[in-house]
Motif scaffolding. Structure first.
Motif, PDB file in Angstrom:
ATOM      1  N   TRP A 140       9.481   0.332  -6.338  1.00  0.00           N
ATOM      2  CA  TRP A 140       8.445   0.311  -5.408  1.00  0.00           C
ATOM      3  C   TRP A 140       6.985   0.226  -5.947  1.00  0.00           C
ATOM      4  CZ3 TRP A 140       9.028  -0.772  -0.141  1.00  0.00           C
ATOM      5  CH2 TRP A 140       7.722  -0.658   0.649  1.00  0.00           C
ATOM      6  N   ASN A 142       3.265   0.433  -5.541  1.00  0.00           N
ATOM      7  CA  ASN A 142       2.173   0.789  -4.703  1.00  0.00           C
ATOM      8  C   ASN A 142       0.785   0.464  -4.975  1.00  0.00           C
ATOM      9  OD1 ASN A 142       1.682   2.863  -2.652  1.00  0.00           O
ATOM     10  ND2 ASN A 142       0.233   3.801  -4.364  1.00  0.00           N
ATOM     11  N   GLN A 177      -0.747   0.326   8.711  1.00  0.00           N
ATOM     12  CA  GLN A 177      -0.132   1.719   8.901  1.00  0.00           C
ATOM     13  C   GLN A 177       1.212   1.690   9.301  1.00  0.00           C
ATOM     14  OE1 GLN A 177      -1.521   4.569   8.489  1.00  0.00           O
ATOM     15  NE2 GLN A 177      -3.409   3.566   7.626  1.00  0.00           N
ATOM     16  N   ALA A 180       3.238   1.386   6.871  1.00  0.00           N
ATOM     17  CA  ALA A 180       3.067   2.662   5.516  1.00  0.00           C
ATOM     18  C   ALA A 180       4.208   3.774   6.168  1.00  0.00           C
ATOM     19  CB  ALA A 180       1.746   3.330   5.918  1.00  0.00           C
ATOM     20  N   LYS A 181       4.421   3.670   7.557  1.00  0.00           N
ATOM     21  CA  LYS A 181       5.437   4.479   8.064  1.00  0.00           C
ATOM     22  C   LYS A 181       6.803   3.995   7.819  1.00  0.00           C
ATOM     23  CE  LYS A 181       2.523   5.878  12.190  1.00  0.00           C
ATOM     24  NZ  LYS A 181       2.338   5.737  13.662  1.00  0.00           N
ATOM     25  N   ARG A 183       7.512   2.244   5.228  1.00  0.00           N
ATOM     26  CA  ARG A 183       7.939   2.449   3.838  1.00  0.00           C
ATOM     27  C   ARG A 183       8.401   3.898   3.640  1.00  0.00           C
ATOM     28  NH1 ARG A 183       2.436   3.318   1.304  1.00  0.00           N
ATOM     29  NH2 ARG A 183       2.792   5.189   2.652  1.00  0.00           N
ATOM     30  N   ASP A 184       7.494   4.898   4.125  1.00  0.00           N
ATOM     31  CA  ASP A 184       7.971   6.214   3.992  1.00  0.00           C
ATOM     32  C   ASP A 184       9.196   6.444   4.356  1.00  0.00           C
ATOM     33  OD1 ASP A 184       5.394   6.904   3.044  1.00  0.00           O
ATOM     34  OD2 ASP A 184       4.588   7.539   4.789  1.00  0.00           O
ATOM     35  N   ARG A 185       9.786   6.230   5.421  1.00  0.00           N
ATOM     36  CA  ARG A 185      11.082   6.276   6.005  1.00  0.00           C
ATOM     37  C   ARG A 185      12.177   5.773   5.303  1.00  0.00           C
ATOM     38  NH1 ARG A 185      14.513   5.271  11.467  1.00  0.00           N
ATOM     39  NH2 ARG A 185      16.346   6.745  10.828  1.00  0.00           N
ATOM     40  N   LEU A 187      11.830   5.017   1.749  1.00  0.00           N
ATOM     41  CA  LEU A 187      11.950   5.795   0.739  1.00  0.00           C
ATOM     42  C   LEU A 187      12.788   7.055   0.959  1.00  0.00           C
ATOM     43  CD1 LEU A 187       8.526   5.234  -0.722  1.00  0.00           C
ATOM     44  CD2 LEU A 187      10.719   4.010  -1.413  1.00  0.00           C
ATOM     45  N   ASP A 188      12.351   7.707   2.217  1.00  0.00           N
ATOM     46  CA  ASP A 188      13.065   8.985   2.454  1.00  0.00           C
ATOM     47  C   ASP A 188      14.613   8.812   2.439  1.00  0.00           C
ATOM     48  OD1 ASP A 188      10.838  10.437   2.215  1.00  0.00           O
ATOM     49  OD2 ASP A 188      10.563  10.446   4.434  1.00  0.00           O
ATOM     50  N   ASP A 191      16.617   6.948  -0.935  1.00  0.00           N
ATOM     51  CA  ASP A 191      16.258   7.635  -2.348  1.00  0.00           C
ATOM     52  C   ASP A 191      17.506   8.802  -2.646  1.00  0.00           C
ATOM     53  OD1 ASP A 191      15.233   7.980  -4.647  1.00  0.00           O
ATOM     54  OD2 ASP A 191      13.874   9.771  -3.917  1.00  0.00           O
TER      55      ASP A 191
END
Length: 253
Positions: A140, A142, A177, A180-181, A183-185, A187-188, A191
């Protein structure tokens, strides 16, 4: 990073990439490398740098466009499976099946049910690949909003890069934004030990390329190829003879 230092380091990495490719071919390995990240994060640049001196018969770049009507009716992963490598091949995905958890989610190109189904199925799908012997590596890239803006403006100002900027880039910028949300989910949820995500700090393109290639080389243990000595036959006097019946390209330079 200064250009001379960058090129010096890159040359060493390119030599190692050639050795890695030879090892993958000799051992019949199957390697998949995914590159994900925001628009203008540098995915294409890293891929181009990796493939610069490699054999395109054994290293292929997968950059799929918008799915056709037929493809939208298939199992979601189906069109990506068709591009997985055979023995001795490396496949570099410039965006991948993670489109569903990124652009499709944010832009409303898939339903909420399809999005949730993807997040549930993706770890299982990737485990099937790994269990079958495929080496799967996920990056990923960044990039900051300030750097993305600078790169977008560069594309807008340069006639050679203008084609890189699209309406989707503009819409994606407006939904920073939301991305971003998503992406965060992403990756969580995806992973996992069998195929973890590796984050590349990509604000500096040169450093990002060097760091990513160096890391990629560390993920696949390989041995150097010993080439045999070769004697080249003297073929002077066997050149193509001139002839009026042949059409030669004019020498204008």
């Amino acid at each position: 990073m200064k250009k001379d230092k960058y090129l010096e380091a890159l040359e060493k990495l390119h030599l190692e990439l050639v050795q890695l490719q030879q090892w993958v071919q000799r051992q019949g390995l199957r390697v998949v490398v995914l590159f994900e990240g925001r628009d203008a994060a540098g995915k294409g640049g890293i891929i181009k740098t990796i493939t610069e001196h490699l054999n395109p018969r054994h290293v292929k770049v997968v950059a799929l466009g918008v799915p056709t009507e037929r493809e939208t009716s298939q199992w979601y992963f189906q069109r990506y499976v068709a591009h997985l490598p055979a023995a001795g091949e490396i496949a570099l995905f410039d965006r991948s099946w993670y489109n569903r958890a990124g652009v499709e989610k944010v832009m409303g190109f898939c339903s909420h049910e399809q999005y949730e189904a993807f997040l549930a199925a993706c770890p299982q799908f990737e485990k099937l690949l790994v269990d079958d012997g495929i080496i799967l590596i996920k990056y990923w890239l960044n990039v900051s909003p300030e750097e993305q803006e600078r790169r977008f403006q560069s594309r807008l100002d340069d006639p050679l890069k203008r084609w890189k900027f699209s309406e989707m880039d503009l819409k994606g910028r407006e939904r920073w934004q939301e991305y971003a949300k998503a992406r965060d989910r992403l990756l969580d949820v995806t992973d996992h030990p069998h195929c973890p995500w590796f984050i590349v700090e990509a604000n500096d393109k040169k450093k990002a390329r060097l760091n990513c290639i160096s890391h990629l080389l560390s993920q696949i243990p390989y041995h150097r190829t010993q080439y045999p000595k070769v004697h080249l036959e003297d073929v002077r006097g066997k050149e193509l003879p001139p002839g009026k019946e042949r059409s030669w390209v004019p020498e204008r330079y």
